[in-house]
Design a protein around this motif. Structure first.
Motif, PDB file in Angstrom:
ATOM      1  N   ARG A  59      -6.206 -29.052 -14.382  1.00 19.41           N
ATOM      2  CA  ARG A  59      -5.029 -29.728 -14.930  1.00 19.41           C
ATOM      3  C   ARG A  59      -4.574 -29.047 -16.211  1.00 19.41           C
TER       4      ARG A  59
ATOM      5  N   SER B  77       0.224 -30.991 -12.838  1.00 19.18           N
ATOM      6  CA  SER B  77       0.448 -29.570 -13.115  1.00 19.18           C
ATOM      7  C   SER B  77       0.975 -28.815 -11.910  1.00 19.18           C
TER       8      SER B  77
ATOM      9  N   PRO C 278      -3.511 -24.605 -15.355  1.00 18.94           N
ATOM     10  CA  PRO C 278      -3.138 -24.264 -13.981  1.00 18.94           C
ATOM     11  C   PRO C 278      -2.879 -22.765 -13.848  1.00 18.94           C
TER      12      PRO C 278
END
Length: 184
Positions: free
Chosen positions: A67, A106, A70
């Motif tokens: 998260r 993300s 990314p």
């Protein structure tokens, strides 16, 4: 500073050699949680988060790293998104599902991710233990973190009347200058 490739390889090999429930597995994943290292380790982290037989706290740590950092490579990002989607489908691991839902923010521009986040946040089913509510909250956080788009605003508008998340959805829409009836 990124881990040299040999250190990354050594950590992955150490991880694989440990018993499945050894907390050192979580610690190894956490060691990979720096910007440059996480990008290099993304395929490995994706394999950890997607594996339903993996140590749950290692999966949570991997979801958090994916998260926060990314991958920018579209192929790797798609692989990671699919791994997080698989983790979200693991009904036996509520904590992993919650972290996977949040991490999907993300990757929210991926149509499959958007569809899954929308379904998760709009699912007002009543789980006996409240865990589904926590997945919903994390899906909402993911949509908010992903930022405004017409599609995400539409989902939040649909959520605006929900007794559990309606106020939070309206707050996000207001922050996006996309109130319940307005544009994103």
């Amino acid at each position: 500073m990124p881990q040299p490739a040999s250190d990354l390889h050594r950590l992955v090999e150490e991880f694989r050699a440990l018993p499945a429930d050894d907390d050192r597995r979580r610690a190894i994943v956490a060691e990979l949680g720096t910007d440059d290292t996480a990008v290099q380790a993304a395929p490995f982290l994706a394999s950890v988060v997607a594996d339903p037989h993996e140590y749950d706290l290692a999966r949570v740590e991997a979801a958090t790293i994916l998260r926060l950092w990314p991958p920018s490579d579209p192929v790797t990002a798609r692989t990671v998104a699919r791994a997080l989607l698989a983790a979200l489908d693991d009904l036996d691991e509520d904590l992993v599902r919650q972290y996977a839902a949040h991490a999907l923010g993300s990757y929210a521009d991926d149509p499959a991710v958007h569809k899954t986040l929308a379904a998760a946040v709009l699912d007002s089913g009543t789980g006996d233990d409240g865990e589904d509510v926590l997945v919903r909250h994390n899906a909402l956080a993911a949509l908010e973190e992903a930022g405004p788009s017409d599609a995400r605003a539409d989902v939040l508008r649909a959520l605006a009347e929900d007794p559990e998340l309606g106020r939070a959805a309206t707050r996000v829409l207001t922050g996006w200058n996309a109130g319940p009836g307005g544009p994103a």
